[in-house]
Scaffold this motif. Structure first.
Motif, PDB file in Angstrom:
ATOM      1  N   ARG A  98      -3.995   8.133   1.819  1.00 29.68           N
ATOM      2  CA  ARG A  98      -2.586   8.000   1.436  1.00 29.68           C
ATOM      3  C   ARG A  98      -1.856   6.931   2.224  1.00 29.68           C
ATOM      4  O   ARG A  98      -0.870   6.372   1.753  1.00 29.68           O
ATOM      5  CB  ARG A  98      -1.844   9.332   1.667  1.00 29.68           C
ATOM      6  N   ALA A  99      -2.336   6.647   3.423  1.00 31.38           N
ATOM      7  CA  ALA A  99      -1.675   5.648   4.276  1.00 31.38           C
ATOM      8  C   ALA A  99      -1.665   4.265   3.631  1.00 31.38           C
ATOM      9  O   ALA A  99      -0.784   3.456   3.923  1.00 31.38           O
ATOM     10  CB  ALA A  99      -2.361   5.570   5.639  1.00 31.38           C
ATOM     11  N   LEU A 100      -2.625   3.996   2.737  1.00 36.40           N
ATOM     12  CA  LEU A 100      -2.699   2.688   2.086  1.00 36.40           C
ATOM     13  C   LEU A 100      -1.417   2.336   1.346  1.00 36.40           C
ATOM     14  O   LEU A 100      -1.023   1.181   1.296  1.00 36.40           O
ATOM     15  CB  LEU A 100      -3.872   2.650   1.099  1.00 36.40           C
ATOM     16  N   TRP A 101      -0.761   3.315   0.771  1.00 32.91           N
ATOM     17  CA  TRP A 101       0.489   3.027   0.058  1.00 32.91           C
ATOM     18  C   TRP A 101       1.708   3.603   0.772  1.00 32.91           C
ATOM     19  O   TRP A 101       2.790   3.019   0.724  1.00 32.91           O
ATOM     20  CB  TRP A 101       0.420   3.536  -1.389  1.00 32.91           C
ATOM     21  N   PHE A 102       1.545   4.751   1.445  1.00 32.77           N
ATOM     22  CA  PHE A 102       2.706   5.426   2.024  1.00 32.77           C
ATOM     23  C   PHE A 102       3.276   4.690   3.233  1.00 32.77           C
ATOM     24  O   PHE A 102       4.496   4.557   3.373  1.00 32.77           O
ATOM     25  CB  PHE A 102       2.325   6.868   2.410  1.00 32.77           C
ATOM     26  N   VAL A 103       2.422   4.199   4.099  1.00 31.27           N
ATOM     27  CA  VAL A 103       2.878   3.524   5.321  1.00 31.27           C
ATOM     28  C   VAL A 103       3.594   2.203   4.994  1.00 31.27           C
ATOM     29  O   VAL A 103       4.706   1.972   5.480  1.00 31.27           O
ATOM     30  CB  VAL A 103       1.715   3.334   6.322  1.00 31.27           C
ATOM     31  N   PRO A 104       3.023   1.319   4.147  1.00 30.20           N
ATOM     32  CA  PRO A 104       3.760   0.084   3.808  1.00 30.20           C
ATOM     33  C   PRO A 104       5.082   0.347   3.084  1.00 30.20           C
ATOM     34  O   PRO A 104       6.082  -0.326   3.352  1.00 30.20           O
ATOM     35  CB  PRO A 104       2.788  -0.674   2.896  1.00 30.20           C
ATOM     36  N   LEU A 105       5.099   1.322   2.174  1.00 28.80           N
ATOM     37  CA  LEU A 105       6.346   1.623   1.459  1.00 28.80           C
ATOM     38  C   LEU A 105       7.393   2.202   2.405  1.00 28.80           C
ATOM     39  O   LEU A 105       8.582   1.925   2.255  1.00 28.80           O
ATOM     40  CB  LEU A 105       6.087   2.585   0.297  1.00 28.80           C
ATOM     41  N   THR A 106       6.944   2.981   3.385  1.00 32.83           N
ATOM     42  CA  THR A 106       7.873   3.501   4.387  1.00 32.83           C
ATOM     43  C   THR A 106       8.474   2.364   5.193  1.00 32.83           C
ATOM     44  O   THR A 106       9.688   2.329   5.436  1.00 32.83           O
ATOM     45  CB  THR A 106       7.156   4.485   5.333  1.00 32.83           C
ATOM     46  N   PHE A 107       7.633   1.423   5.606  1.00 34.00           N
ATOM     47  CA  PHE A 107       8.133   0.285   6.376  1.00 34.00           C
ATOM     48  C   PHE A 107       9.179  -0.489   5.587  1.00 34.00           C
ATOM     49  O   PHE A 107      10.274  -0.774   6.081  1.00 34.00           O
ATOM     50  CB  PHE A 107       6.983  -0.647   6.790  1.00 34.00           C
ATOM     51  N   ARG A 151      -6.008   6.260  15.286  1.00 34.87           N
ATOM     52  CA  ARG A 151      -5.818   6.951  14.010  1.00 34.87           C
ATOM     53  C   ARG A 151      -4.824   8.090  14.196  1.00 34.87           C
ATOM     54  O   ARG A 151      -4.986   8.918  15.079  1.00 34.87           O
ATOM     55  CB  ARG A 151      -7.138   7.482  13.475  1.00 34.87           C
ATOM     56  N   PHE A 152      -3.807   8.091  13.353  1.00 36.34           N
ATOM     57  CA  PHE A 152      -2.843   9.180  13.308  1.00 36.34           C
ATOM     58  C   PHE A 152      -2.801   9.702  11.882  1.00 36.34           C
ATOM     59  O   PHE A 152      -3.320   9.068  10.963  1.00 36.34           O
ATOM     60  CB  PHE A 152      -1.437   8.685  13.690  1.00 36.34           C
ATOM     61  N   SER A 153      -2.136  10.826  11.697  1.00 36.81           N
ATOM     62  CA  SER A 153      -1.906  11.296  10.339  1.00 36.81           C
ATOM     63  C   SER A 153      -1.010  10.292   9.629  1.00 36.81           C
ATOM     64  O   SER A 153      -0.319   9.486  10.268  1.00 36.81           O
ATOM     65  CB  SER A 153      -1.247  12.679  10.354  1.00 36.81           C
ATOM     66  N   THR A 154      -1.003  10.351   8.318  1.00 35.26           N
ATOM     67  CA  THR A 154      -0.190   9.416   7.539  1.00 35.26           C
ATOM     68  C   THR A 154       1.280   9.524   7.909  1.00 35.26           C
ATOM     69  O   THR A 154       1.974   8.510   8.047  1.00 35.26           O
ATOM     70  CB  THR A 154      -0.380   9.684   6.030  1.00 35.26           C
ATOM     71  N   LEU A 155       1.785  10.741   8.103  1.00 33.21           N
ATOM     72  CA  LEU A 155       3.200  10.923   8.422  1.00 33.21           C
ATOM     73  C   LEU A 155       3.553  10.359   9.800  1.00 33.21           C
ATOM     74  O   LEU A 155       4.612   9.743   9.973  1.00 33.21           O
ATOM     75  CB  LEU A 155       3.586  12.399   8.339  1.00 33.21           C
ATOM     76  N   GLY A 177       8.074   3.118  10.606  1.00 33.72           N
ATOM     77  CA  GLY A 177       9.451   3.294  10.144  1.00 33.72           C
ATOM     78  C   GLY A 177      10.466   3.103  11.252  1.00 33.72           C
ATOM     79  O   GLY A 177      11.532   2.514  11.036  1.00 33.72           O
ATOM     80  N   PHE A 178      10.136   3.577  12.426  1.00 37.42           N
ATOM     81  CA  PHE A 178      11.014   3.397  13.595  1.00 37.42           C
ATOM     82  C   PHE A 178      11.254   1.912  13.848  1.00 37.42           C
ATOM     83  O   PHE A 178      12.383   1.469  14.036  1.00 37.42           O
ATOM     84  CB  PHE A 178      10.385   4.070  14.822  1.00 37.42           C
ATOM     85  N   PHE A 179      10.171   1.140  13.832  1.00 40.83           N
ATOM     86  CA  PHE A 179      10.304  -0.294  14.061  1.00 40.83           C
ATOM     87  C   PHE A 179      10.967  -1.001  12.875  1.00 40.83           C
ATOM     88  O   PHE A 179      11.681  -1.983  13.052  1.00 40.83           O
ATOM     89  CB  PHE A 179       8.944  -0.919  14.363  1.00 40.83           C
ATOM     90  N   ALA A 180      10.743  -0.502  11.665  1.00 39.07           N
ATOM     91  CA  ALA A 180      11.349  -1.106  10.477  1.00 39.07           C
ATOM     92  C   ALA A 180      12.871  -1.050  10.540  1.00 39.07           C
ATOM     93  O   ALA A 180      13.553  -1.988  10.102  1.00 39.07           O
ATOM     94  CB  ALA A 180      10.854  -0.401   9.213  1.00 39.07           C
ATOM     95  N   LEU A 181      13.410   0.020  11.084  1.00 39.37           N
ATOM     96  CA  LEU A 181      14.860   0.117  11.233  1.00 39.37           C
ATOM     97  C   LEU A 181      15.395  -1.021  12.102  1.00 39.37           C
ATOM     98  O   LEU A 181      16.435  -1.605  11.804  1.00 39.37           O
ATOM     99  CB  LEU A 181      15.251   1.470  11.832  1.00 39.37           C
TER     100      LEU A 181
END
Length: 196
Positions: A64-73, A113-117, A124-128
């Motif tokens: 799930r990280a393939l799409w969830f992490v970039p979209l979160t950023f 490696r971390f969980s997707t969340l 997300g923290f850095f994206a802000l």
């Protein structure tokens, strides 16, 4: 055959990413600051590196990280931009941008490696910080719509380029390539901090 087609796809994606970046830095008045400020230029370079790094790390995490992490950023970068138009203050936003490159370099190099969340929370923290910093600069320019369109398009293309690069180059000798790619990003982050 596969190597040639993957190279063509990566080349096309990187060229596509240059279109909105060129528009933002050359055409719009709000981005003329890039040519006039070394510190802002450092944050622009850091943002580009961060977008690629998010894609690379997402590919390392897989699933799930393939799409969830970039979209979160990308989503939180947009939210960070809107936060800059409020009375809220993100102290040290520029430091957060530069630090983000160092952190991502370490995470990629180490293969952390971390969980997707959790991974989404980190980026997300850095994206802000990234969004907030650019929003402050653009607050009086009237170029917000162009910025948002460009940053979303560029971000997603660079994230995808990072993912494809990671999947392509890290298939055979994953540890050596991972350490080199992470090391380059880490080194670039340190150089950017020193030049800020």
């Amino acid at each position: 055959m596969l190597i040639t087609s993957t190279k063509k796809v990566l080349s096309t994606l990187l060229l596509l990413a240059l279109i909105p970046l060129t528009y933002l830095t050359v055409v719009t008045d709000g981005w003329q600051f890039v040519a006039h400020s070394t510190s802002i230029s450092s944050t622009v370079i850091a943002t580009i590196l961060m977008m690629l790094a998010v894609g690379i790390w997402s590919a390392q995490l897989g699933g799930r990280a393939l799409w969830f992490v970039p979209l979160t950023f990308t989503g939180l970068m947009v939210i960070g931009t809107f936060l800059s138009y409020t009375h809220l203050s993100l102290a040290m936003a520029n430091a957060g941008i530069l630090l983000s490159v160092v952190v991502m370099g370490i995470l990629i190099c180490d293969g952390t490696r971390f969980s997707t969340l959790v991974a989404a929370g980190i980026v997300g923290f850095f994206a802000l910080s990234h969004g907030y910093s650019y929003g402050r600069v653009l607050a009086n320019s009237g170029e917000l719509e162009f910025y948002l369109a460009g940053i979303v398009l560029t971000g997603l293309i660079l994230n995808l380029s990072g993912e494809l690069s990671a999947q392509f180059f890290m298939q055979k000798s994953s540890k050596h390539i991972r350490v080199r790619v992470g090391g380059i990003i880490l080194f670039a982050g340190i150089i950017l901090i020193m030049s800020y």
